[in-house]
Design a protein around this motif. Structure first.
Motif, PDB file in Angstrom:
ATOM      1  N   ALA A   1       3.930   7.998   5.452  1.00 19.90           N
ATOM      2  CA  ALA A   1       2.972   7.160   6.186  1.00 19.90           C
ATOM      3  C   ALA A   1       1.829   6.767   5.253  1.00 19.90           C
ATOM      4  O   ALA A   1       0.994   7.592   4.908  1.00 19.90           O
ATOM      5  CB  ALA A   1       2.443   7.916   7.396  1.00 19.90           C
ATOM      6  N   PHE A   2       1.816   5.506   4.850  1.00 21.92           N
ATOM      7  CA  PHE A   2       0.821   5.014   3.903  1.00 21.92           C
ATOM      8  C   PHE A   2      -0.220   4.163   4.628  1.00 21.92           C
ATOM      9  O   PHE A   2       0.078   3.056   5.066  1.00 21.92           O
ATOM     10  CB  PHE A   2       1.487   4.182   2.805  1.00 21.92           C
TER      11      PHE A   2
ATOM     12  N   PHE B   1       0.827  -1.201   0.000  1.00 23.08           N
ATOM     13  CA  PHE B   1       0.000   0.000   0.000  1.00 23.08           C
ATOM     14  C   PHE B   1       0.866   1.259   0.000  1.00 23.08           C
ATOM     15  O   PHE B   1       1.771   1.417   0.816  1.00 23.08           O
ATOM     16  CB  PHE B   1      -0.909   0.001   1.234  1.00 23.08           C
ATOM     17  N   GLY B   2       0.620   2.132  -0.985  1.00 27.84           N
ATOM     18  CA  GLY B   2       1.363   3.378  -1.107  1.00 27.84           C
ATOM     19  C   GLY B   2       2.591   3.289  -1.984  1.00 27.84           C
ATOM     20  O   GLY B   2       3.177   4.321  -2.330  1.00 27.84           O
TER      21      GLY B   2
ATOM     22  N   GLY C   1       7.097  -0.316  -9.257  1.00 26.92           N
ATOM     23  CA  GLY C   1       8.351   0.317  -8.882  1.00 26.92           C
ATOM     24  C   GLY C   1       8.652   0.159  -7.415  1.00 26.92           C
ATOM     25  O   GLY C   1       8.030  -0.632  -6.711  1.00 26.92           O
ATOM     26  N   MET C   2       9.619   0.914  -6.949  1.00 31.42           N
ATOM     27  CA  MET C   2      10.047   0.856  -5.559  1.00 31.42           C
ATOM     28  C   MET C   2       9.994   2.249  -4.945  1.00 31.42           C
ATOM     29  O   MET C   2      10.310   3.242  -5.615  1.00 31.42           O
ATOM     30  CB  MET C   2      11.488   0.306  -5.457  1.00 31.42           C
ATOM     31  N   PRO C   3       9.645   2.340  -3.662  1.00 31.93           N
ATOM     32  CA  PRO C   3       9.750   3.629  -2.975  1.00 31.93           C
ATOM     33  C   PRO C   3      11.204   3.903  -2.617  1.00 31.93           C
ATOM     34  O   PRO C   3      12.088   3.091  -2.895  1.00 31.93           O
ATOM     35  CB  PRO C   3       8.908   3.396  -1.719  1.00 31.93           C
ATOM     36  N   GLY C   4      11.453   5.029  -1.976  1.00 33.34           N
ATOM     37  CA  GLY C   4      12.800   5.319  -1.504  1.00 33.34           C
ATOM     38  C   GLY C   4      13.209   4.316  -0.448  1.00 33.34           C
ATOM     39  O   GLY C   4      12.371   3.640   0.163  1.00 33.34           O
ATOM     40  N   PRO C   5      14.504   4.177  -0.183  1.00 34.00           N
ATOM     41  CA  PRO C   5      14.985   3.175   0.783  1.00 34.00           C
ATOM     42  C   PRO C   5      14.456   3.439   2.182  1.00 34.00           C
ATOM     43  O   PRO C   5      13.996   4.529   2.512  1.00 34.00           O
ATOM     44  CB  PRO C   5      16.508   3.318   0.718  1.00 34.00           C
ATOM     45  N   GLN C   6      14.544   2.396   3.030  1.00 30.87           N
ATOM     46  CA  GLN C   6      14.082   2.495   4.407  1.00 30.87           C
ATOM     47  C   GLN C   6      14.842   3.594   5.147  1.00 30.87           C
ATOM     48  O   GLN C   6      16.004   3.827   4.894  1.00 30.87           O
ATOM     49  CB  GLN C   6      14.262   1.150   5.115  1.00 30.87           C
ATOM     50  N   GLY C   7      14.122   4.224   6.064  1.00 32.62           N
ATOM     51  CA  GLY C   7      14.721   5.305   6.834  1.00 32.62           C
ATOM     52  C   GLY C   7      13.663   6.259   7.348  1.00 32.62           C
ATOM     53  O   GLY C   7      13.521   6.438   8.564  1.00 32.62           O
TER      54      GLY C   7
ATOM     55  N   GLY D   1       4.373   1.081   4.205  1.00 31.90           N
ATOM     56  CA  GLY D   1       3.160   0.269   4.060  1.00 31.90           C
ATOM     57  C   GLY D   1       3.027  -0.774   5.151  1.00 31.90           C
ATOM     58  O   GLY D   1       2.044  -1.507   5.199  1.00 31.90           O
ATOM     59  N   GLN D   2       4.024  -0.824   6.039  1.00 35.90           N
ATOM     60  CA  GLN D   2       4.020  -1.792   7.138  1.00 35.90           C
ATOM     61  C   GLN D   2       3.734  -1.042   8.441  1.00 35.90           C
ATOM     62  O   GLN D   2       4.245   0.060   8.661  1.00 35.90           O
ATOM     63  CB  GLN D   2       5.392  -2.469   7.204  1.00 35.90           C
ATOM     64  N   TRP D   3       2.891  -1.662   9.291  1.00 32.03           N
ATOM     65  CA  TRP D   3       2.479  -1.029  10.545  1.00 32.03           C
ATOM     66  C   TRP D   3       2.559  -2.027  11.686  1.00 32.03           C
ATOM     67  O   TRP D   3       2.724  -3.226  11.463  1.00 32.03           O
ATOM     68  CB  TRP D   3       1.048  -0.494  10.422  1.00 32.03           C
TER      69      TRP D   3
END
Length: 310
Positions: free
Chosen positions: A130-131, A107-108, A113-119, A160-162
């Motif tokens: 915050a998705f 989600f989000g 594609g890929m979002p920006g790296p973790q951080g 997308g993880q909570w």
């Protein structure tokens, strides 16, 4: 008026052959009411009921026979009854990942594609980080209305993880409240057209997996001098053969799912060996710094995955 206790509720039944829990020629499975929650979807006086599933036995009280093979609650309830004087408390950190309705895109995330790296996503704020917060807040409110002992929420490391926390709960209540919280989350996500994944490693590669860290203490551990009891318990968890036994028990697939998560990377310990340490998130079990300072408190088992059996 809604029933005040499970004793007021009847034993019910359902078609176990439709769920793969009974053969078609003897398909009845009985539902034994175990815990009552308020229904956040229909409102009062409606209720949600946590049940234990049993085979029928006409010679047994209420016709309730042995627990069906997938009913792990019954054995847990027996154990907790035997050790209730120890007052075992649990705080469960339930992580999960939201997916678009296609079941493939977190989600989000951009499609294909890929979002920006973790951080920037952990405990984040802002549309770009915050998705799914409206979903998370709706779930939190629904759990509070239901009477689920939910104690917090936060955005997790992977976008997308909570995570939400259940507890502190005593004994079997912990499992009941986690199961009900999961059910409510699935219902809430239906309304948003979003899928919930409990997979311990939903996206391969350099992304954090999803765990269900379990914070635990007994009455002795919480009292003066309890630190020695915590160390004693951790040493027992690390006894020969126990790591394999516990990993298999935590995971519905005998440890296979958790293998993809417990790699020694992304804030996890390796799956092969049990380790513990103070404030060390790379260990199997973590002792909080404050527990060490006060010489009493709790410890955190970091091995259970997001799809663990509560």
């Amino acid at each position: 008026a809604a029933p005040a206790s499970v004793e007021e509720l009847p034993v019910w039944n359902y078609d176990g052959s439709s769920t793969g829990q009974a053969p078609g020629d003897d398909s009845e499975v009985l539902l034994k009411p175990c815990a009552i929650f308020n229904d956040p979807f229909r409102g009062a006086p409606h209720i949600l009921v946590m049940c234990s599933c049993h085979l029928p036995d006409v010679n047994a009280p209420q016709g309730l026979g042995a627990p069906i093979p997938t009913n792990t609650r019954s054995a847990a309830a027996d154990i907790f009854e035997k050790i209730k004087s120890t007052e075992p408390w649990f705080g469960i950190e339930q992580e999960y990942t939201l997916f678009e309705a296609d079941g493939k895109t977190p989600f989000g995330w951009p499609k294909g594609g890929m979002p920006g790296p973790q951080g920037p996503y952990y405990c984040s704020v802002g549309t770009e980080n915050a998705f799914g917060r409206p979903i998370v807040e709706a779930h939190y409110s629904a759990c509070m209305f239901a009477g689920v002992t939910i104690a917090g929420i936060n955005g997790e490391v992977m976008p997308g993880q909570w995570e939400y926390q259940i507890g502190p709960c005593t004994g079997i209540d912990s499992g009941d409240h986690v199961w009900m919280s999961r059910y409510i989350l699935l219902r809430v996500c239906e309304q948003f057209g979003v899928i919930v994944s409990w997979d311990p490693k939903p996206i391969p590669g350099d992304w954090n997996g999803a765990g269900c860290h379990t914070n635990f203490s007994t009455k002795e551990m919480r009292e003066e001098g309890g630190y020695a009891k915590i160390i004693e318990a951790l040493e027992r968890l690390g006894a020969p053969g126990k790591q394999e036994e516990h990993i298999a028990a935590y995971d519905p697939n005998g440890g296979e799912d958790n293998k993809r998560r417990l790699t020694g990377l992304h804030e996890t310990a390796g799956i092969e060996k049990f380790t513990y340490g103070v404030a060390n998130r790379g260990c199997s079990a973590r002792i909080p710094r404050m527990t060490e300072k006060e010489q009493k408190g709790y410890f955190e088992d970091r091995r259970p995955a997001s799809n663990m059996d509560p």
